[in-house]
Motif scaffolding. Structure first.
Motif, PDB file in Angstrom:
ATOM      1  N   SER A   1      34.486  34.401  57.189  1.00  0.00           N
ATOM      2  CA  SER A   1      33.475  34.443  56.050  1.00  0.00           C
ATOM      3  C   SER A   1      33.696  35.276  54.873  1.00  0.00           C
ATOM      4  O   SER A   1      33.171  35.415  53.890  1.00  0.00           O
ATOM      5  N   SER A   2      34.880  36.207  55.006  1.00  0.00           N
ATOM      6  CA  SER A   2      35.025  37.037  54.005  1.00  0.00           C
ATOM      7  C   SER A   2      36.025  36.561  52.852  1.00  0.00           C
ATOM      8  O   SER A   2      36.474  37.379  51.946  1.00  0.00           O
ATOM      9  N   ILE A   3      36.411  35.507  53.169  1.00  0.00           N
ATOM     10  CA  ILE A   3      37.460  34.896  52.140  1.00  0.00           C
ATOM     11  C   ILE A   3      36.741  34.765  50.737  1.00  0.00           C
ATOM     12  O   ILE A   3      37.593  35.229  49.937  1.00  0.00           O
ATOM     13  N   GLY A   4      35.574  34.102  50.849  1.00  0.00           N
ATOM     14  CA  GLY A   4      34.975  34.261  49.267  1.00  0.00           C
ATOM     15  C   GLY A   4      34.910  35.467  48.732  1.00  0.00           C
ATOM     16  O   GLY A   4      34.659  35.683  47.437  1.00  0.00           O
ATOM     17  N   GLY A   5      34.991  36.561  49.457  1.00  0.00           N
ATOM     18  CA  GLY A   5      34.666  37.995  48.937  1.00  0.00           C
ATOM     19  C   GLY A   5      35.826  38.597  48.344  1.00  0.00           C
ATOM     20  O   GLY A   5      35.842  39.729  47.992  1.00  0.00           O
ATOM     21  N   LEU A   6      37.001  37.889  48.410  1.00  0.00           N
ATOM     22  CA  LEU A   6      38.428  38.283  48.173  1.00  0.00           C
ATOM     23  C   LEU A   6      38.300  38.777  46.643  1.00  0.00           C
ATOM     24  O   LEU A   6      38.070  37.811  45.887  1.00  0.00           O
ATOM     25  N   MET A   7      38.729  40.015  46.152  1.00  0.00           N
ATOM     26  CA  MET A   7      38.686  40.359  44.660  1.00  0.00           C
ATOM     27  C   MET A   7      39.960  39.835  44.153  1.00  0.00           C
ATOM     28  O   MET A   7      40.930  40.317  44.714  1.00  0.00           O
ATOM     29  N   VAL A   8      39.903  39.051  43.169  1.00  0.00           N
ATOM     30  CA  VAL A   8      41.152  38.719  42.343  1.00  0.00           C
ATOM     31  C   VAL A   8      41.026  39.283  41.009  1.00  0.00           C
ATOM     32  O   VAL A   8      39.779  39.197  40.565  1.00  0.00           O
ATOM     33  N   ARG A   9      42.126  39.326  40.279  1.00  0.00           N
ATOM     34  CA  ARG A   9      42.131  39.910  38.997  1.00  0.00           C
ATOM     35  C   ARG A   9      42.964  39.302  38.180  1.00  0.00           C
ATOM     36  O   ARG A   9      44.186  38.739  38.479  1.00  0.00           O
ATOM     37  N   ASN A  10      42.585  38.925  36.763  1.00  0.00           N
ATOM     38  CA  ASN A  10      43.278  38.104  35.925  1.00  0.00           C
ATOM     39  C   ASN A  10      44.229  38.962  35.122  1.00  0.00           C
ATOM     40  O   ASN A  10      44.283  40.371  35.385  1.00  0.00           O
ATOM     41  N   SER A  11      44.833  38.613  34.095  1.00  0.00           N
ATOM     42  CA  SER A  11      45.920  39.324  33.525  1.00  0.00           C
ATOM     43  C   SER A  11      45.384  40.248  32.705  1.00  0.00           C
ATOM     44  O   SER A  11      45.831  41.199  32.188  1.00  0.00           O
ATOM     45  N   GLU A  12      43.953  40.392  32.300  1.00  0.00           N
ATOM     46  CA  GLU A  12      43.465  41.478  31.450  1.00  0.00           C
ATOM     47  C   GLU A  12      42.628  42.477  32.134  1.00  0.00           C
ATOM     48  O   GLU A  12      41.890  43.335  31.667  1.00  0.00           O
ATOM     49  N   GLY A  13      42.679  42.336  33.521  1.00  0.00           N
ATOM     50  CA  GLY A  13      42.104  43.255  34.336  1.00  0.00           C
ATOM     51  C   GLY A  13      40.853  43.027  34.867  1.00  0.00           C
ATOM     52  O   GLY A  13      40.207  43.804  35.597  1.00  0.00           O
ATOM     53  N   LEU A  14      40.468  41.738  34.385  1.00  0.00           N
ATOM     54  CA  LEU A  14      39.040  41.242  35.171  1.00  0.00           C
ATOM     55  C   LEU A  14      38.963  40.912  36.483  1.00  0.00           C
ATOM     56  O   LEU A  14      39.814  40.229  36.774  1.00  0.00           O
ATOM     57  N   ARG A  15      38.295  41.575  37.439  1.00  0.00           N
ATOM     58  CA  ARG A  15      37.995  41.357  38.795  1.00  0.00           C
ATOM     59  C   ARG A  15      36.797  40.533  39.169  1.00  0.00           C
ATOM     60  O   ARG A  15      35.675  40.929  38.753  1.00  0.00           O
ATOM     61  N   LEU A  16      36.999  39.464  39.762  1.00  0.00           N
ATOM     62  CA  LEU A  16      35.998  38.717  40.361  1.00  0.00           C
ATOM     63  C   LEU A  16      36.221  38.160  41.773  1.00  0.00           C
ATOM     64  O   LEU A  16      37.452  38.342  42.108  1.00  0.00           O
ATOM     65  N   PRO A  17      35.050  37.951  42.548  1.00  0.00           N
ATOM     66  CA  PRO A  17      35.350  37.404  44.143  1.00  0.00           C
ATOM     67  C   PRO A  17      35.791  35.998  43.755  1.00  0.00           C
ATOM     68  O   PRO A  17      35.480  35.345  42.887  1.00  0.00           O
ATOM     69  N   LEU A  18      36.620  35.659  44.752  1.00  0.00           N
ATOM     70  CA  LEU A  18      37.228  34.306  45.012  1.00  0.00           C
ATOM     71  C   LEU A  18      36.425  33.271  44.681  1.00  0.00           C
ATOM     72  O   LEU A  18      36.619  31.981  44.107  1.00  0.00           O
ATOM     73  N   ARG A  19      35.315  33.533  45.289  1.00  0.00           N
ATOM     74  CA  ARG A  19      34.117  32.402  45.423  1.00  0.00           C
ATOM     75  C   ARG A  19      33.760  31.985  43.724  1.00  0.00           C
ATOM     76  O   ARG A  19      33.257  30.844  43.604  1.00  0.00           O
ATOM     77  N   GLU A  20      33.795  32.603  42.999  1.00  0.00           N
ATOM     78  CA  GLU A  20      33.594  32.464  41.776  1.00  0.00           C
ATOM     79  C   GLU A  20      34.455  31.682  40.788  1.00  0.00           C
ATOM     80  O   GLU A  20      34.151  30.989  39.834  1.00  0.00           O
ATOM     81  N   VAL A  21      35.774  31.350  41.408  1.00  0.00           N
ATOM     82  CA  VAL A  21      36.627  30.684  40.596  1.00  0.00           C
ATOM     83  C   VAL A  21      37.378  29.618  41.305  1.00  0.00           C
ATOM     84  O   VAL A  21      38.090  28.609  41.299  1.00  0.00           O
TER      85      VAL A  21
END
Length: 714
Positions: free
Chosen positions: A456-476
């Protein structure tokens, strides 16, 4: 950690096999010695004949080692099968020399004695040489076999041929020399054993009576041979007998996605049931796979190894049934049970650890799964089907992560970088190395165990783009549970689904024939098809190869026989012994279960070569009496020739049979599984061929043979 040095040790089976084969060799040699002394009733003649055994076997072993071939159960098996035959040439030579010396006048000088020994040896030399070459040539189909059967039987065949050729060399050189050195001093006092002389008298009278009933005898023998040939297609068949190694493997499969603790729990239940069997020494469970292993199943699949106690007296087939019943007492897992070596051979032959392998080929995995399930259901209803299973069933729980391209473009994420981040989090990526003296260890970066196990925590994995923006995986990405498969099998670039099953309480050939009828009734869409393989296919291939190469060997044998006998009628008389031998071999197989293995087929090949020797000796002696001793071909000549060949024919047949007796009686012992069926076929065929060779061949020769001197010009 506790180490068990003899746990599931294949060397135990090898050691026991070599010991059993060695015992068979010694017992066979002892029985051969006893028979020779009884028939010859002369220590020197028997000793001269017996000299061929150690010399022939030693020459064969030296040549094998020269070419880098080790002494194993197969090469020792070849020596064990040849133990009774290596003395045949020496018996024929020594017996004929001894008989000629007894018939010679007393007080001969060395020169006259040498001439008698030489002439007596030359008298049988041609027949002995050609008969031995026939026996060796008969093994051409065995040597030429390919695949697993070729690897198994070729060492046995080469060892057998080397021993037979070595025995010929001994008979042509050592035996006459020893006869010249040892026999002239005892021929004045020597006499034929009383029971042998009496047997010859009775035999001559019997031949005289049989000649008056020639049509009846021919009809009876023809019916016997036709009945034997007609029985062959109805006999069961198998590839190889099961190895009596005392080590079984249980393949236990739970539902795909079953956790490791659950697999261990069920394995303990199965282990407890197996240990109730008093013949089981040890049980262990093997779960999981190495990182780069060829075995792809997950932790829902495990192997349970069963080691039986040494010296277990229970019937091996019954032991397997008891183990199967013990495993069946635990509900849930799908299991299959095989001996270790049998399983390895099945895997090499059919690509699967089952005797019968059904492959469903196609492009659509769902279609393959439905067809495999239907085939497994139908095959499970066939009598004798055991351990029916689909090798790669669907239904493995998975989490599908599907990237959302529009959201990734909106927030500036690169798909490849994002997928690498997910892989690093849940599978790990090597980030560096550390050194400990001469050893190098990789350092992997990944999430902690608790986070990786929390779906259940997979969607909450924080990922970061090349500019440093951090989002949970479920957003993308879209994250949802689904099901899949842990393995997609391919063969020849085609997807396939495999159904494997074993056969219990029934012969393999008839089971496969019924299986083909059942699976061919399964409807498949265009582009999909079914094949049935495994041990049955290997047996069929071996049968085809033996048949094809036997035709080539038969042509060579006819050429050799045409050099021994003087016309086609006598040639046909020699070949008449083949159906005689077939009848006994078929009867022996029928009495011992009625299943023809590849070993049995090789046994028939060996049998035909052995039995032709006595026919050649009988017919060539008839020709010798007419062309060299001036006999007129009539009843007297036929009775005389048959009586003079009675002792060597009986001796060679009996010593060959007794040499094989330990293998035949102990065919279920470890190490004799392959040679045992061969010995059984040879013994049965040798019995009938010898009886018919002594009783029927003289009758046929008197009526149809061409032994008159003018026949030479025909």
């Amino acid at each position: 950690m506790r180490l068990y040095p003899d746990l599931f040790r294949p060397a135990n089976f090898i050691t026991e096999s070599i010991r059993n084969i060695g015992t068979a060799l010694l017992i066979g040699a002892a029985l051969v010695s006893i028979v020779l002394f009884l028939f010859l009733f002369n220590f020197r003649v028997a000793a001269i004949s017996l000299t061929a055994i150690p010399l022939s076997l030693l020459i064969a072993v030296i040549i094998l080692q020269r070419f880098g071939v080790s002494l194993n159960t197969l090469t020792l098996g070849g020596l064990a099968i040849a133990i009774g035959e290596v003395v045949d040439d020496a018996i024929i030579d020594a017996e004929n020399i001894f008989r000629r010396l007894r018939e010679a006048p007393a007080g001969l000088g060395p020169r006259e004695t040498f001439r008698i020994v030489r002439d007596a040896s030359v008298e049988v030399r041609s027949a002995v040489v050609y008969a031995t070459f026939v026996v060796a040539l008969v093994f051409l189909p065995v040597i030429a076999m390919s695949g697993v059967q070729g690897r198994l039987f070729a060492p046995l065949a080469w060892t057998y041929i080397l021993a037979i050729l070595a025995s010929l060399l001994v008979a042509l050189t050592v035996t006459p020399a020893m006869c010249f050195a040892l026999l002239p001093r005892v021929t004045d006092k020597a006499s034929e054993p009383h029971f042998v002389a009496r047997m010859k008298v009775l035999y001559g009278k019997l031949i005289g009576r049989l000649i008056g009933r020639t049509p009846l005898i021919i009809a009876a023998v023809a019916v016997l041979c036709i009945a034997a040939a007609a029985t062959l297609p109805f006999m069961g068949g198998e590839f190889l007998p099961e190895m009596r190694e005392g080590h079984f493997i249980v393949h236990m499969n739970l539902l795909p996605g079953t956790s490791l603790p659950e697999t261990i729990r069920v394995g303990r239940l199965v282990t407890r049931e197996l240990l109730r069997n008093p013949n089981v020494r040890m049980v262990s469970q093997q779960i999981g796979r190495a990182e780069l292993s060829d075995d792809t199943p997950g932790v829902h699949s495990s192997e349970i190894h069963i080691d039986l106690k040494p010296g277990t007296t229970e019937d091996p087939d019954q032991t397997e049934v008891n183990l199967r019943n013990a495993v069946a007492a635990v509900p849930g897992p799908a299991v299959s049970i095989n001996p270790f070596l049998t399983e390895r051979m099945d895997e090499i032959i059919g690509g699967d650890t089952a005797q019968v392998v059904i492959n469903v080929f196609g492009d659509d995995l769902d279609v393959l799964d439905r067809a495999a399930a239907e085939i497994a259901r139908r095959v499970g209803g066939i009598r004798g089907a055991a351990d029916v299973r689909v090798e790669s069933p669907p239904g493995t729980p998975e989490v599908a992560i599907r990237l959302r391209p529009e959201r990734m473009r909106q927030f500036g994420f690169q798909p490849a970088v994002l997928l690498d981040d997910i892989q690093t989090a849940y599978e790990g990526t090597e980030a560096g190395q550390i050194y400990d003296n001469q050893r190098v260890f990789g350092v992997d970066v990944l999430l902690d165990r608790a986070s990786r196990r929390n779906v259940s925590s997979i969607g909450g994995l924080m990922v970061r783009n090349s500019e440093g923006l951090r989002l949970p995986l479920r957003e993308v990405a879209e994250i949802q549970p689904t099901s899949g498969r842990y393995d997609i099998a391919h063969e020849g670039t085609r997807r396939r689904q495999v159904i494997g099953c074993n056969v219990a309480g029934r012969d393999l050939s008839s089971f496969v024939a019924e299986t083909r009828r059942v699976v061919n009734s399964v409807k498949l869409p265009p582009g999909s098809y079914i094949t049935v393989g495994g041990a049955s296919e290997a047996r069929a291939a071996a049968q085809r190869e033996i048949g094809g190469y036997s035709a080539v060997a038969g042509a060579g044998i006819l050429i050799i026989l045409s050099l021994v006998v003087r016309n086609y009628r006598n040639l046909l008389l020699v070949l008449a012994n083949l159906p005689f031998a077939l009848a006994g071999g078929v009867a022996a197989v029928w009495l011992t279960g009625g299943d023809l293995s590849v070993g049995s087929l090789v046994g028939f090949v060996t049998l035909f070569g052995i039995t032709m020797r006595n026919s050649i000796m009988m017919i060539s002696h008839f020709e010798h009496l007419v062309h060299y001793e001036g006999e007129t071909w009539n009843l007297h000549a036929a009775v005389r020739g048959a009586s003079e060949r009675l002792t060597p024919v009986l001796m060679t047949a009996i010593v060959t049979g007794l040499g094989l007796m330990p293998l035949a009686l102990g065919s279920e012992a470890a190490g004799r599984e392959i040679e045992g069926p061969m010995a059984i076929v040879i013994l049965g065929g040798l019995l009938t061929s010898t009886m018919l060779n002594l009783l029927v061949l003289p009758v046929l020769a008197l009526r149809y043979g061409a032994f008159h001197k003018e026949a030479e010009l025909a």
